[in-house]
Design a protein around this motif. Structure first.
Motif, PDB file in Angstrom:
ATOM      1  N   HIS A   1      -4.631 -14.372  -6.368  1.00  0.00           N
ATOM      2  CA  HIS A   1      -4.191 -15.319  -7.398  1.00  0.00           C
ATOM      3  C   HIS A   1      -5.162 -15.371  -8.583  1.00  0.00           C
ATOM      4  O   HIS A   1      -4.778 -15.753  -9.688  1.00  0.00           O
ATOM      5  N   THR A   2      -6.403 -14.973  -8.391  1.00  0.00           N
ATOM      6  CA  THR A   2      -7.345 -14.928  -9.518  1.00  0.00           C
ATOM      7  C   THR A   2      -6.942 -13.847 -10.527  1.00  0.00           C
ATOM      8  O   THR A   2      -7.387 -13.875 -11.666  1.00  0.00           O
ATOM      9  N   TYR A   3      -6.103 -12.901 -10.098  1.00  0.00           N
ATOM     10  CA  TYR A   3      -5.632 -11.822 -10.980  1.00  0.00           C
ATOM     11  C   TYR A   3      -4.296 -12.148 -11.640  1.00  0.00           C
ATOM     12  O   TYR A   3      -3.923 -11.505 -12.612  1.00  0.00           O
ATOM     13  N   GLY A   4      -3.536 -13.085 -11.080  1.00  0.00           N
ATOM     14  CA  GLY A   4      -2.241 -13.407 -11.663  1.00  0.00           C
ATOM     15  C   GLY A   4      -1.299 -14.028 -10.651  1.00  0.00           C
ATOM     16  O   GLY A   4      -1.698 -14.440  -9.557  1.00  0.00           O
ATOM     17  N   LYS A   5      -0.032 -14.065 -11.027  1.00  0.00           N
ATOM     18  CA  LYS A   5       1.000 -14.664 -10.179  1.00  0.00           C
ATOM     19  C   LYS A   5       1.214 -13.803  -8.933  1.00  0.00           C
ATOM     20  O   LYS A   5       1.293 -12.572  -9.026  1.00  0.00           O
ATOM     21  N   VAL A   6       1.321 -14.473  -7.780  1.00  0.00           N
ATOM     22  CA  VAL A   6       1.477 -13.790  -6.502  1.00  0.00           C
ATOM     23  C   VAL A   6       2.724 -14.314  -5.794  1.00  0.00           C
ATOM     24  O   VAL A   6       2.910 -15.527  -5.672  1.00  0.00           O
ATOM     25  N   GLU A   7       3.568 -13.410  -5.338  1.00  0.00           N
ATOM     26  CA  GLU A   7       4.724 -13.735  -4.498  1.00  0.00           C
ATOM     27  C   GLU A   7       4.533 -12.979  -3.186  1.00  0.00           C
ATOM     28  O   GLU A   7       3.847 -11.954  -3.158  1.00  0.00           O
ATOM     29  N   GLY A   8       5.143 -13.454  -2.133  1.00  0.00           N
ATOM     30  CA  GLY A   8       4.995 -12.734  -0.879  1.00  0.00           C
ATOM     31  C   GLY A   8       5.788 -13.324   0.256  1.00  0.00           C
ATOM     32  O   GLY A   8       6.540 -14.291   0.093  1.00  0.00           O
ATOM     33  N   VAL A   9       5.601 -12.718   1.422  1.00  0.00           N
ATOM     34  CA  VAL A   9       6.221 -13.143   2.669  1.00  0.00           C
ATOM     35  C   VAL A   9       5.147 -13.106   3.750  1.00  0.00           C
ATOM     36  O   VAL A   9       4.097 -12.498   3.568  1.00  0.00           O
TER      37      VAL A   9
ATOM     38  N   ASP B   1      -4.263  -5.848 -14.846  1.00  0.00           N
ATOM     39  CA  ASP B   1      -3.221  -5.925 -15.868  1.00  0.00           C
ATOM     40  C   ASP B   1      -1.813  -6.023 -15.272  1.00  0.00           C
ATOM     41  O   ASP B   1      -0.826  -5.696 -15.917  1.00  0.00           O
ATOM     42  N   ALA B   2      -1.737  -6.521 -14.038  1.00  0.00           N
ATOM     43  CA  ALA B   2      -0.431  -6.690 -13.391  1.00  0.00           C
ATOM     44  C   ALA B   2       0.269  -7.932 -13.925  1.00  0.00           C
ATOM     45  O   ALA B   2      -0.356  -8.962 -14.164  1.00  0.00           O
ATOM     46  N   ASP B   3       1.575  -7.820 -14.106  1.00  0.00           N
ATOM     47  CA  ASP B   3       2.380  -8.972 -14.491  1.00  0.00           C
ATOM     48  C   ASP B   3       2.732  -9.826 -13.274  1.00  0.00           C
ATOM     49  O   ASP B   3       3.020 -11.012 -13.394  1.00  0.00           O
ATOM     50  N   LEU B   4       2.730  -9.190 -12.105  1.00  0.00           N
ATOM     51  CA  LEU B   4       3.075  -9.868 -10.857  1.00  0.00           C
ATOM     52  C   LEU B   4       2.468  -9.068  -9.709  1.00  0.00           C
ATOM     53  O   LEU B   4       2.358  -7.837  -9.791  1.00  0.00           O
TER      54      LEU B   4
END
Length: 169
Positions: A48-56, A28-31
């Motif tokens: 990414h199967t769980y939602g939007k992913v940002e990272g470094v 249930d994460a938004d990000l």
């Protein structure tokens, strides 16, 4: 807004997959923010199967990961600026290197990894947050990751757990 914060997954070297305790929160994460040392791009694809992913990227990440992710980034969420870096480098502590990465930027929070040591503290009104590692606790008592709740304020908490068992989904 619920943001799951992870770092230093080192998959598949340190675990067969994402721990069940982590995947329960990802649902249930938004990000999802990953602060580096993914180890392989497969980690991104699974997250990414769980939602939007940002990272470094981190110091053990290969060229494929470096093509997808920068060394540092600033993410704006609900009017807050979140700086993300891995924190690796020479000299100084991981925390100090993370702070130095954003000295020219105005940020409300800095997320970093590398040390595998969970940290949550405020310094001159700036939230510093290291989620630890959900798969490689090193000398820590527990595995960990973090949750940021962003509304009118930023609230950060660690989730600590002792079993890195993988979800059987």
């Amino acid at each position: 807004m619920k943001i799951v914060i992870i770092s230093d997954t080192h998959l598949p070297k340190r675990a067969k997959g994402l721990p069940a305790r982590l995947t329960a929160e990802l649902k249930d994460a938004d990000l999802i923010i990953h602060a580096g040392d993914w180890q392989t791009i497969d980690v991104f694809h699974e997250l990414h199967t769980y939602g939007k992913v940002e990272g470094v990227f981190g110091n053990v990440d290969d060229e494929e990961i470096k093509k997808h992710f920068p060394e540092k980034r600033i993410i704006e969420l609900n009017g807050f600026k979140i700086g993300v870096t891995h924190g690796h480098g020479k000299g100084k502590t991981t925390e100090k290197r993370a702070i130095l990465a954003f000295t020219e930027d105005e940020v409300d929070c800095i997320i970093f990894g590398h040390s595998h040591i969970p940290l949550k503290k405020y310094q001159n009104g700036l939230l510093l947050f290291n989620p630890g590692s959900p798969t490689d606790k090193r000398r820590q008592k527990m595995y960990s990751f973090g949750i940021l709740q962003i509304g009118d304020t930023i609230e950060a908490d660690h989730i600590f757990f002792s079993n890195k068992g993988v979800t059987n989904e």
